[in-house]
Design a protein around this motif. Structure first.
Motif, short mmCIF file in Angstrom:
data_model
loop_
_atom_site.label_atom_id
_atom_site.label_comp_id
_atom_site.label_asym_id
_atom_site.label_seq_id
_atom_site.Cartn_x
_atom_site.Cartn_y
_atom_site.Cartn_z
N TYR A 25 0.84 -1.20 0.00
CA TYR A 25 0.00 0.00 0.00
C TYR A 25 0.88 1.26 0.00
O TYR A 25 0.54 2.26 -0.62
N GLU A 26 1.98 1.15 0.68
CA GLU A 26 2.89 2.31 0.71
C GLU A 26 3.52 2.51 -0.67
O GLU A 26 3.62 3.65 -1.13
N ASP A 27 3.91 1.42 -1.32
CA ASP A 27 4.46 1.54 -2.68
C ASP A 27 3.45 2.21 -3.62
O ASP A 27 3.83 2.94 -4.54
N LEU A 28 2.17 1.93 -3.40
CA LEU A 28 1.12 2.51 -4.25
C LEU A 28 0.76 3.94 -3.85
O LEU A 28 -0.06 4.58 -4.51
N GLY A 29 1.34 4.41 -2.76
CA GLY A 29 1.04 5.77 -2.32
C GLY A 29 -0.27 5.89 -1.56
O GLY A 29 -0.82 6.99 -1.41
N LEU A 30 -0.80 4.76 -1.07
CA LEU A 30 -2.06 4.80 -0.32
C LEU A 30 -1.83 5.13 1.16
O LEU A 30 -2.72 5.65 1.82
N VAL A 31 -0.68 4.76 1.67
CA VAL A 31 -0.31 5.10 3.04
C VAL A 31 1.13 5.61 3.02
O VAL A 31 1.85 5.39 2.05
N GLY A 32 1.52 6.26 4.10
CA GLY A 32 2.88 6.78 4.16
C GLY A 32 3.50 6.49 5.52
O GLY A 32 2.79 6.30 6.51
N SER A 33 4.80 6.41 5.53
CA SER A 33 5.51 6.21 6.80
C SER A 33 6.71 7.15 6.83
O SER A 33 7.05 7.77 5.82
N VAL A 34 7.30 7.25 7.99
CA VAL A 34 8.57 7.97 8.12
C VAL A 34 9.63 6.93 8.46
O VAL A 34 9.29 5.80 8.80
N ARG A 61 10.58 1.56 9.05
CA ARG A 61 9.33 2.29 8.85
C ARG A 61 8.65 2.57 10.19
O ARG A 61 8.62 1.70 11.07
N ARG A 62 8.10 3.78 10.29
CA ARG A 62 7.24 4.11 11.43
C ARG A 62 6.02 4.81 10.85
O ARG A 62 6.14 5.74 10.05
N TYR A 63 4.84 4.34 11.27
CA TYR A 63 3.59 4.89 10.73
C TYR A 63 2.95 5.85 11.72
O TYR A 63 2.72 5.48 12.88
N PRO A 64 2.65 7.07 11.26
CA PRO A 64 1.89 7.98 12.12
C PRO A 64 0.54 7.32 12.46
O PRO A 64 -0.03 6.62 11.62
N ARG A 65 0.04 7.58 13.67
CA ARG A 65 -1.21 6.94 14.11
C ARG A 65 -2.37 7.17 13.15
O ARG A 65 -3.24 6.31 13.01
N HIS A 66 -2.39 8.34 12.50
CA HIS A 66 -3.54 8.61 11.63
C HIS A 66 -3.59 7.69 10.41
O HIS A 66 -4.60 7.64 9.71
N MET A 67 -2.51 6.92 10.16
CA MET A 67 -2.53 5.96 9.06
C MET A 67 -3.44 4.77 9.38
O MET A 67 -3.85 4.03 8.48
N LEU A 68 -3.76 4.58 10.67
CA LEU A 68 -4.66 3.48 11.05
C LEU A 68 -5.99 3.61 10.32
O LEU A 68 -6.55 2.63 9.83
N ARG A 69 -6.50 4.84 10.22
CA ARG A 69 -7.79 5.05 9.57
C ARG A 69 -7.68 4.71 8.08
O ARG A 69 -8.55 4.07 7.51
#
Ligand code: FES
Length: 162
Positions: free
Chosen positions: A30-39, A46-54
């Motif tokens: 999903y990240e490769d597709l640009g649907l979610v993002g991480s830092v 990878r670390r995902y901001p909490r708002h990626m849960l939604r």
């Protein structure tokens, strides 16, 4: 790492996977597709901001509804990834989401109507049947038994596999 995010606002890929029920491999996809993002951490994890849960939860729902990921990306539209989206951001996404679902519903109704006719008909005609050959698309691929050729080619290439 994004200086605006506190470490306790970030989730590891394992935590994200446990919280959403989505496999780590799917999260990376999903990240490769640009649907979610991480830092990334200093160690390039990878670390995902909490708002990626939604976002991930909505992707799961969309998949259950049979919505293509390209449509999901469109539905997310301008919802920011770099910061926590606002209520207004999600409302806009919700309107786009609804539009996509309505398009899908209409397409399914059309197919249902055609299928009902085909079940009653049973001719399986590639010339006349809108389900087997929508808009006579196979005519553009040439004359003769197109579907049969496809099946034979598929079987031949399957025979090449180890
Ligand atoms: S099976 Fe006859 S039109 Fe589809």
């Amino acid at each position: 790492m994004n200086p605006g995010l506190e470490p306790d606002e970030l989730l590891t890929i394992g935590e994200m996977s446990r919280r959403t029920g989505v496999a780590a491999s799917a999260l990376r996809y999903y990240e490769d597709l640009g649907l979610v993002g991480s830092v990334r951490t200093g160690g390039n994890q990878r670390r995902y901001p909490r708002h990626m849960l939604r976002r991930v939860s909505l992707i799961s729902v969309a998949k259950r509804l049979g919505m293509p990921l390209a449509d999901v990306r469109e539905a997310f539209g301008e919802v920011p990834m770099e910061s926590t989206p606002s209520h207004t951001d999600w409302q806009r996404a919700s309107r786009r989401w609804k539009k996509k679902l309505e398009e899908r519903r209409r397409a399914i109704e059309r197919l249902e109507h055609e299928l009902t006719g085909c079940i009653g008909c049973g001719c399986l005609s590639l010339k006349a049947c809108a389900l087997l050959n929508p808009d006579d698309a196979l005519a553009a691929t040439g004359a003769g038994p197109r579907r049969l050729e496809d099946v034979v080619e598929d079987e031949e290439s399957a025979g090449d596999e180890p």
